[in-house]
Scaffold this motif. Structure first.
Motif, PDB file in Angstrom:
ATOM      1  N   ALA A 148      -3.979   8.794  -2.165  1.00 55.32           N
ATOM      2  CA  ALA A 148      -3.422  10.016  -1.576  1.00 55.32           C
ATOM      3  C   ALA A 148      -1.978   9.816  -1.125  1.00 55.32           C
ATOM      4  CB  ALA A 148      -4.297  10.480  -0.408  1.00 55.32           C
ATOM      5  N   TYR A 149      -1.164   9.262  -2.019  1.00 56.91           N
ATOM      6  CA  TYR A 149       0.237   9.002  -1.676  1.00 56.91           C
ATOM      7  C   TYR A 149       1.102  10.243  -1.826  1.00 56.91           C
ATOM      8  CZ  TYR A 149       5.034   7.298  -2.078  1.00 56.91           C
ATOM      9  OH  TYR A 149       6.384   7.131  -1.931  1.00 56.91           O
ATOM     10  N   GLY A 150       0.952  10.958  -2.932  1.00 57.10           N
ATOM     11  CA  GLY A 150       1.715  12.190  -3.104  1.00 57.10           C
ATOM     12  C   GLY A 150       2.762  12.145  -4.193  1.00 57.10           C
ATOM     13  N   GLN A 151       2.921  10.995  -4.862  1.00 57.55           N
ATOM     14  CA  GLN A 151       3.837  10.905  -6.000  1.00 57.55           C
ATOM     15  C   GLN A 151       3.166  10.108  -7.112  1.00 57.55           C
ATOM     16  OE1 GLN A 151       7.896   9.576  -5.297  1.00 57.55           O
ATOM     17  NE2 GLN A 151       7.922  10.466  -3.226  1.00 57.55           N
ATOM     18  N   ILE A 152       3.465  10.492  -8.357  1.00 56.14           N
ATOM     19  CA  ILE A 152       3.024   9.717  -9.503  1.00 56.14           C
ATOM     20  C   ILE A 152       3.985   8.545  -9.679  1.00 56.14           C
ATOM     21  CG2 ILE A 152       2.593   9.779 -11.988  1.00 56.14           C
ATOM     22  CD1 ILE A 152       2.149  12.812 -11.673  1.00 56.14           C
ATOM     23  N   LEU A 153       3.465   7.356  -9.826  1.00 51.64           N
ATOM     24  CA  LEU A 153       4.327   6.183  -9.956  1.00 51.64           C
ATOM     25  C   LEU A 153       4.781   6.010 -11.401  1.00 51.64           C
ATOM     26  CD1 LEU A 153       2.569   3.553  -7.652  1.00 51.64           C
ATOM     27  CD2 LEU A 153       3.998   5.528  -7.058  1.00 51.64           C
ATOM     28  N   SER A 154       6.040   5.687 -11.562  1.00 49.96           N
ATOM     29  CA  SER A 154       6.624   5.526 -12.888  1.00 49.96           C
ATOM     30  C   SER A 154       6.186   4.214 -13.527  1.00 49.96           C
ATOM     31  CB  SER A 154       8.153   5.558 -12.790  1.00 49.96           C
ATOM     32  OG  SER A 154       8.616   4.408 -12.080  1.00 49.96           O
ATOM     33  N   ALA A 155       6.363   4.135 -14.842  1.00 50.92           N
ATOM     34  CA  ALA A 155       6.041   2.906 -15.561  1.00 50.92           C
ATOM     35  C   ALA A 155       6.906   1.753 -15.058  1.00 50.92           C
ATOM     36  CB  ALA A 155       6.231   3.123 -17.063  1.00 50.92           C
ATOM     37  N   GLU A 156       8.169   2.045 -14.747  1.00 57.53           N
ATOM     38  CA  GLU A 156       9.060   0.996 -14.240  1.00 57.53           C
ATOM     39  C   GLU A 156       8.551   0.427 -12.920  1.00 57.53           C
ATOM     40  OE1 GLU A 156      13.798   0.283 -13.122  1.00 57.53           O
ATOM     41  OE2 GLU A 156      13.019   2.320 -13.369  1.00 57.53           O
ATOM     42  N   LEU A 157       8.118   1.312 -12.035  1.00 60.41           N
ATOM     43  CA  LEU A 157       7.634   0.845 -10.737  1.00 60.41           C
ATOM     44  C   LEU A 157       6.338   0.060 -10.892  1.00 60.41           C
ATOM     45  CD1 LEU A 157       8.019   0.844  -7.677  1.00 60.41           C
ATOM     46  CD2 LEU A 157       6.756   3.008  -7.589  1.00 60.41           C
ATOM     47  N   LEU A 158       5.445   0.553 -11.735  1.00 60.49           N
ATOM     48  CA  LEU A 158       4.173  -0.142 -11.946  1.00 60.49           C
ATOM     49  C   LEU A 158       4.375  -1.497 -12.613  1.00 60.49           C
ATOM     50  CD1 LEU A 158       1.956   2.847 -13.124  1.00 60.49           C
ATOM     51  CD2 LEU A 158       1.780   1.605 -10.953  1.00 60.49           C
ATOM     52  N   GLY A 159       5.514  -1.665 -13.266  1.00 58.92           N
ATOM     53  CA  GLY A 159       5.800  -2.945 -13.918  1.00 58.92           C
ATOM     54  C   GLY A 159       6.361  -3.997 -12.986  1.00 58.92           C
ATOM     55  N   VAL A 160       6.648  -3.629 -11.748  1.00 57.04           N
ATOM     56  CA  VAL A 160       7.235  -4.594 -10.806  1.00 57.04           C
ATOM     57  C   VAL A 160       6.238  -5.676 -10.405  1.00 57.04           C
ATOM     58  CG1 VAL A 160       8.171  -4.877  -8.477  1.00 57.04           C
ATOM     59  CG2 VAL A 160       9.002  -3.017  -9.939  1.00 57.04           C
ATOM     60  N   MET A 162       0.847  -1.198   0.000  1.00 62.24           N
ATOM     61  CA  MET A 162       0.000   0.000   0.000  1.00 62.24           C
ATOM     62  C   MET A 162       0.875   1.238   0.000  1.00 62.24           C
ATOM     63  SD  MET A 162      -3.221   1.326   0.656  1.00 62.24           S
ATOM     64  CE  MET A 162      -3.728   3.024   1.000  1.00 62.24           C
ATOM     65  N   LEU A 163       0.508   2.202  -0.851  1.00 62.78           N
ATOM     66  CA  LEU A 163       1.185   3.501  -0.872  1.00 62.78           C
ATOM     67  C   LEU A 163       0.154   4.570  -0.545  1.00 62.78           C
ATOM     68  CD1 LEU A 163       2.374   1.690  -3.519  1.00 62.78           C
ATOM     69  CD2 LEU A 163       4.014   3.579  -3.468  1.00 62.78           C
ATOM     70  N   GLY A 164       0.336   5.249   0.580  1.00 71.89           N
ATOM     71  CA  GLY A 164      -0.612   6.278   0.991  1.00 71.89           C
ATOM     72  C   GLY A 164      -0.009   7.154   2.073  1.00 71.89           C
ATOM     73  N   THR A 165      -0.470   8.399   2.134  1.00 68.53           N
ATOM     74  CA  THR A 165       0.082   9.336   3.104  1.00 68.53           C
ATOM     75  C   THR A 165      -0.997  10.104   3.850  1.00 68.53           C
ATOM     76  OG1 THR A 165       2.056   9.618   1.719  1.00 68.53           O
ATOM     77  CG2 THR A 165       1.670  11.267   3.448  1.00 68.53           C
ATOM     78  N   LYS A 166      -1.905  10.734   3.113  1.00 69.27           N
ATOM     79  CA  LYS A 166      -2.900  11.591   3.749  1.00 69.27           C
ATOM     80  C   LYS A 166      -4.014  10.760   4.375  1.00 69.27           C
ATOM     81  CE  LYS A 166      -1.991  15.511   0.674  1.00 69.27           C
ATOM     82  NZ  LYS A 166      -2.578  16.461  -0.304  1.00 69.27           N
ATOM     83  N   ASP A 167      -4.836  11.440   5.186  1.00 69.54           N
ATOM     84  CA  ASP A 167      -5.909  10.758   5.911  1.00 69.54           C
ATOM     85  C   ASP A 167      -6.891  10.057   4.977  1.00 69.54           C
ATOM     86  OD1 ASP A 167      -4.748  11.676   8.211  1.00 69.54           O
ATOM     87  OD2 ASP A 167      -6.292  13.162   8.668  1.00 69.54           O
ATOM     88  N   PHE A 168      -7.022  10.557   3.745  1.00 67.79           N
ATOM     89  CA  PHE A 168      -7.914   9.942   2.773  1.00 67.79           C
ATOM     90  C   PHE A 168      -7.568   8.468   2.557  1.00 67.79           C
ATOM     91  CE2 PHE A 168      -8.965   8.925  -1.712  1.00 67.79           C
ATOM     92  CZ  PHE A 168     -10.327   9.194  -1.708  1.00 67.79           C
ATOM     93  N   ALA A 169      -6.288   8.108   2.735  1.00 63.80           N
ATOM     94  CA  ALA A 169      -5.838   6.739   2.486  1.00 63.80           C
ATOM     95  C   ALA A 169      -6.104   5.803   3.654  1.00 63.80           C
ATOM     96  CB  ALA A 169      -4.341   6.743   2.168  1.00 63.80           C
ATOM     97  N   LEU A 170      -6.351   6.330   4.844  1.00 61.97           N
ATOM     98  CA  LEU A 170      -6.429   5.498   6.041  1.00 61.97           C
ATOM     99  C   LEU A 170      -7.558   4.464   6.004  1.00 61.97           C
ATOM    100  CD1 LEU A 170      -5.352   4.773   8.811  1.00 61.97           C
ATOM    101  CD2 LEU A 170      -6.673   6.678   9.774  1.00 61.97           C
ATOM    102  N   PRO A 171      -8.801   4.827   5.654  1.00 59.63           N
ATOM    103  CA  PRO A 171      -9.851   3.796   5.620  1.00 59.63           C
ATOM    104  C   PRO A 171      -9.542   2.651   4.651  1.00 59.63           C
ATOM    105  CG  PRO A 171     -10.844   5.972   5.672  1.00 59.63           C
ATOM    106  CD  PRO A 171      -9.373   6.173   5.440  1.00 59.63           C
ATOM    107  N   THR A 172      -8.920   2.966   3.520  1.00 59.99           N
ATOM    108  CA  THR A 172      -8.541   1.912   2.572  1.00 59.99           C
ATOM    109  C   THR A 172      -7.521   0.971   3.198  1.00 59.99           C
ATOM    110  OG1 THR A 172      -9.033   3.163   0.567  1.00 59.99           O
ATOM    111  CG2 THR A 172      -7.332   1.477   0.399  1.00 59.99           C
ATOM    112  N   PHE A 173      -6.517   1.538   3.851  1.00 61.23           N
ATOM    113  CA  PHE A 173      -5.495   0.715   4.512  1.00 61.23           C
ATOM    114  C   PHE A 173      -6.119  -0.171   5.570  1.00 61.23           C
ATOM    115  CE2 PHE A 173      -2.043   0.356   7.778  1.00 61.23           C
ATOM    116  CZ  PHE A 173      -1.176  -0.428   7.034  1.00 61.23           C
ATOM    117  N   GLN A 174      -6.994   0.390   6.385  1.00 63.39           N
ATOM    118  CA  GLN A 174      -7.650  -0.385   7.432  1.00 63.39           C
ATOM    119  C   GLN A 174      -8.520  -1.498   6.845  1.00 63.39           C
ATOM    120  OE1 GLN A 174      -9.489   3.015   9.339  1.00 63.39           O
ATOM    121  NE2 GLN A 174      -8.032   2.972  11.026  1.00 63.39           N
TER     122      GLN A 174
END
Length: 338
Positions: A91-103, A10-22
């Motif tokens: 709500a992570y705060g960075q756009i993920l690169s194609a390389e990372l999404l390919g992992v 999971m990649l998330g930072t702001k409070d918006f991401a918390l319910p998804t993580f839980q």
């Protein structure tokens, strides 16, 4: 048959991401780690304050990583070493690169706070309110290197209340989206997910909020100003300057936390009423069309207060001007309103 278990980072930072993580932690899937932004200095003391989602991960015994740039070579290798099947972001705060999404074999999915393709970008909730939308929602999308442009897996809609602020709506959308993410993961694992391409010609942008976005332009219609006040909560907040009738007094910056639209005529930015009594009209300022009643305000350095308390401590009079700090200062046009 139940869908196979999925290894999730999971990649998330702001409070918006918390319910998804839980919600993910309550499924049969394996949450391998949380990747979140590094702790940033906050408040007057500039203390490093961990995000709520980081605190929750620590409580639950989930591994936490905070790379400065998750797309850098070391970030990609970090994710690869976790051997995830799927990346889930909110709500992570960075756009993920194609390389990372390919992992991960299943790529990545994201929970976005709008009904795509409307309001792609960093501030979909605030911009929807600012533009006077009466309905919004959340969308689960397949991630791509283009901002919020991936195919849609699931959508949930909800009305926007007349006086609802961005903070209040974002909390609701976060709770609305959490089970949607879980359903999308199960569908992907079972091979039953339907991914619908977005209609790119219908796309609109939701640019990142700036401090100057909250400056009130009293020449705008009252409804637009009220929408701005709602949209700028909890940050950067809407604000204006009160110019006292006494020319020897300096303008006072006034942060507006709550407002409403009322009937009224007058020169835009002029106080129509300034009555601190319980039965009085309170503080009403003329707009380009109609007027705005201020309900909850704040002077910088002080706590937010009901407007009647502000009026008891400040000699605001009908006819006083509200607007930029200097009469020569141009109003900054907000990118959210043309």
């Amino acid at each position: 048959m139940p869908a196979p278990a999925v290894r999730i980072v999971m990649l998330g930072t702001k409070d918006f991401a918390l319910p998804t993580f839980q919600a993910l932690l309550k499924t049969g899937h394996e949450v391998v780690a949380l990747i979140t932004q590094p702790d940033r200095p906050q408040g007057r003391k500039q203390e490093l304050i961990p995000s709520r989602i980081k605190e929750e991960a620590i409580r639950q015994g989930i591994r936490v990583e905070q790379p400065e740039d998750v797309n850098a070579a070391e970030g990609v290798e970090l994710v690869r070493s976790m051997r995830p099947d799927l990346l889930v972001t909110a709500a992570y705060g960075q756009i993920l690169s194609a390389e990372l999404l390919g992992v991960p074999p299943m790529g990545g999915i994201n929970l976005h706070g709008s009904i795509l393709p409307k309001y792609r970008g960093a501030a979909p909730v605030a911009r929807a309110i600012q533009h006077g939308e009466t309905e919004t929602g959340v969308t689960v999308i397949r991630m791509s290197p283009r901002v919020d442009a991936g195919g849609m897996i699931a959508v949930a809609r909800t009305p926007i209340a007349r006086d609802e602020t961005a903070g209040e709506l974002e909390d609701r959308l976060a709770r609305l989206g959490a089970p949607l993410i879980v359903e999308a993961i199960d569908a992907l694992a079972a091979g039953t997910a339907k991914v619908i391409p977005q209609e790119n010609t219908q796309a609109t942008k939701a640019p990142k909020l700036r401090k100057e976005d909250g400056i009130i332009d009293w020449s705008r219609p009252a409804q637009e100003i009220h929408n701005l006040v709602r949209a700028m909560q909890p940050w950067p907040t809407a604000s204006t300057f009160w110019h006292p009738s006494d020319p020897d007094k300096t303008p006072v910056r006034l942060i507006v936390h709550r407002s409403s639209v009322v009937e009224g005529l007058g020169e835009p930015g002029r106080a129509i009423a300034a009555d601190a009594s319980a039965s009085g009209p309170g503080l009403v300022v003329a707009a380009g069309e109609g007027a705005v009643r201020l309900w909850f305000v704040q002077v910088p350095g002080k706590k937010p207060m009901p407007v009647d308390a502000f009026l008891r401590g400040h000699s605001v009079r009908p006819g006083d001007h509200f607007g930029p700090e200097s009469s020569e200062e141009p109003v900054v046009r907000n990118p959210g309103i043309s």
